[in-house]
Design a protein around this motif. Sequence first.
Motif, PDB file in Angstrom:
ATOM      1  N   ASP A  33       0.804  -1.220   0.000  1.00 20.58           N
ATOM      2  CA  ASP A  33       0.000   0.000   0.000  1.00 20.58           C
ATOM      3  C   ASP A  33       0.838   1.270   0.000  1.00 20.58           C
ATOM      4  O   ASP A  33       0.310   2.369   0.149  1.00 20.58           O
ATOM      5  N   LEU A  34       2.176   1.129  -0.194  1.00 24.75           N
ATOM      6  CA  LEU A  34       3.067   2.285  -0.253  1.00 24.75           C
ATOM      7  C   LEU A  34       3.693   2.398  -1.634  1.00 24.75           C
ATOM      8  O   LEU A  34       4.067   1.401  -2.240  1.00 24.75           O
ATOM      9  N   GLU A  35       3.810   3.638  -2.101  1.00 22.78           N
ATOM     10  CA  GLU A  35       4.476   3.908  -3.376  1.00 22.78           C
ATOM     11  C   GLU A  35       5.544   4.968  -3.146  1.00 22.78           C
ATOM     12  O   GLU A  35       5.236   6.071  -2.692  1.00 22.78           O
ATOM     13  N   ILE A  36       6.803   4.641  -3.449  1.00 24.44           N
ATOM     14  CA  ILE A  36       7.896   5.608  -3.331  1.00 24.44           C
ATOM     15  C   ILE A  36       7.847   6.496  -4.567  1.00 24.44           C
ATOM     16  O   ILE A  36       8.037   6.028  -5.679  1.00 24.44           O
ATOM     17  N   VAL A  37       7.577   7.779  -4.354  1.00 24.16           N
ATOM     18  CA  VAL A  37       7.448   8.692  -5.487  1.00 24.16           C
ATOM     19  C   VAL A  37       8.705   9.518  -5.726  1.00 24.16           C
ATOM     20  O   VAL A  37       8.838  10.157  -6.763  1.00 24.16           O
ATOM     21  N   GLY A  38       9.633   9.503  -4.757  1.00 23.13           N
ATOM     22  CA  GLY A  38      10.855  10.262  -4.937  1.00 23.13           C
ATOM     23  C   GLY A  38      11.811  10.111  -3.777  1.00 23.13           C
ATOM     24  O   GLY A  38      11.471   9.563  -2.740  1.00 23.13           O
ATOM     25  N   VAL A  39      13.036  10.621  -4.026  1.00 23.86           N
ATOM     26  CA  VAL A  39      14.098  10.599  -3.027  1.00 23.86           C
ATOM     27  C   VAL A  39      14.802  11.945  -3.098  1.00 23.86           C
ATOM     28  O   VAL A  39      15.029  12.472  -4.182  1.00 23.86           O
ATOM     29  N   ALA A  40      15.140  12.498  -1.926  1.00 18.44           N
ATOM     30  CA  ALA A  40      15.869  13.765  -1.858  1.00 18.44           C
ATOM     31  C   ALA A  40      17.040  13.602  -0.900  1.00 18.44           C
ATOM     32  O   ALA A  40      17.015  12.755  -0.012  1.00 18.44           O
ATOM     33  N   SER A  41      18.068  14.446  -1.083  1.00 14.90           N
ATOM     34  CA  SER A  41      19.292  14.319  -0.293  1.00 14.90           C
ATOM     35  C   SER A  41      19.499  15.413   0.745  1.00 14.90           C
ATOM     36  O   SER A  41      20.464  15.366   1.495  1.00 14.90           O
ATOM     37  N   ASP A  42      18.632  16.418   0.756  1.00 16.35           N
ATOM     38  CA  ASP A  42      18.731  17.472   1.767  1.00 16.35           C
ATOM     39  C   ASP A  42      17.374  18.158   1.901  1.00 16.35           C
ATOM     40  O   ASP A  42      16.459  17.897   1.119  1.00 16.35           O
ATOM     41  N   GLY A  43      17.248  19.014   2.894  1.00 16.25           N
ATOM     42  CA  GLY A  43      15.973  19.655   3.176  1.00 16.25           C
ATOM     43  C   GLY A  43      15.460  20.548   2.060  1.00 16.25           C
ATOM     44  O   GLY A  43      14.262  20.566   1.767  1.00 16.25           O
ATOM     45  N   LYS A  44      16.361  21.275   1.423  1.00 21.40           N
ATOM     46  CA  LYS A  44      15.957  22.154   0.322  1.00 21.40           C
ATOM     47  C   LYS A  44      15.386  21.339  -0.828  1.00 21.40           C
ATOM     48  O   LYS A  44      14.333  21.662  -1.381  1.00 21.40           O
ATOM     49  N   GLU A  45      16.061  20.273  -1.173  1.00 23.42           N
ATOM     50  CA  GLU A  45      15.581  19.385  -2.233  1.00 23.42           C
ATOM     51  C   GLU A  45      14.253  18.731  -1.834  1.00 23.42           C
ATOM     52  O   GLU A  45      13.378  18.537  -2.675  1.00 23.42           O
ATOM     53  N   ALA A  46      14.113  18.412  -0.553  1.00 23.10           N
ATOM     54  CA  ALA A  46      12.861  17.817  -0.069  1.00 23.10           C
ATOM     55  C   ALA A  46      11.686  18.754  -0.308  1.00 23.10           C
ATOM     56  O   ALA A  46      10.629  18.329  -0.790  1.00 23.10           O
ATOM     57  N   ILE A  47      11.864  20.029   0.020  1.00 20.46           N
ATOM     58  CA  ILE A  47      10.795  21.010  -0.187  1.00 20.46           C
ATOM     59  C   ILE A  47      10.437  21.102  -1.666  1.00 20.46           C
ATOM     60  O   ILE A  47       9.258  21.128  -2.033  1.00 20.46           O
ATOM     61  N   GLU A  48      11.443  21.128  -2.530  1.00 18.07           N
ATOM     62  CA  GLU A  48      11.201  21.172  -3.974  1.00 18.07           C
ATOM     63  C   GLU A  48      10.435  19.939  -4.446  1.00 18.07           C
ATOM     64  O   GLU A  48       9.518  20.039  -5.265  1.00 18.07           O
ATOM     65  N   GLN A  49      10.817  18.758  -3.925  1.00 21.67           N
ATOM     66  CA  GLN A  49      10.149  17.513  -4.317  1.00 21.67           C
ATOM     67  C   GLN A  49       8.707  17.463  -3.804  1.00 21.67           C
ATOM     68  O   GLN A  49       7.825  16.969  -4.498  1.00 21.67           O
TER      69      GLN A  49
END
Length: 89
Positions: A26-42
């Motif tokens: 029931d989980l789908e990985i839609v993305g991966v980020a390497s830092d907080g700034k990239e996380a916000i963008e994703q």
Amino acid sequence: MISVLIVDDQKTIQQFLKAALQAEPDLEIVGVASDGKEAIEQVELLRPDVVVMDINMPVMDGLSATRVISDRYTSTRVLILSLYDDDEY
């Protein structure tokens, strides 16, 4: 289906979390980020249901990114994953 964004600066941890979470039907990985700034963008682009967030990362730490995500994207939940045993975190 619950969409998940993984945020960690260590590739090994990213791969481990991705493999572990992909095993859940029931989980789908839609993305991966390497830092907080990239996380916000994703989060802006992908609008995941859940972000699995590390605390200590370069560029922007997980706590700062969590504040921004929680304020801007109220439908996205953040799960902080840490090995720190410190009340501050």
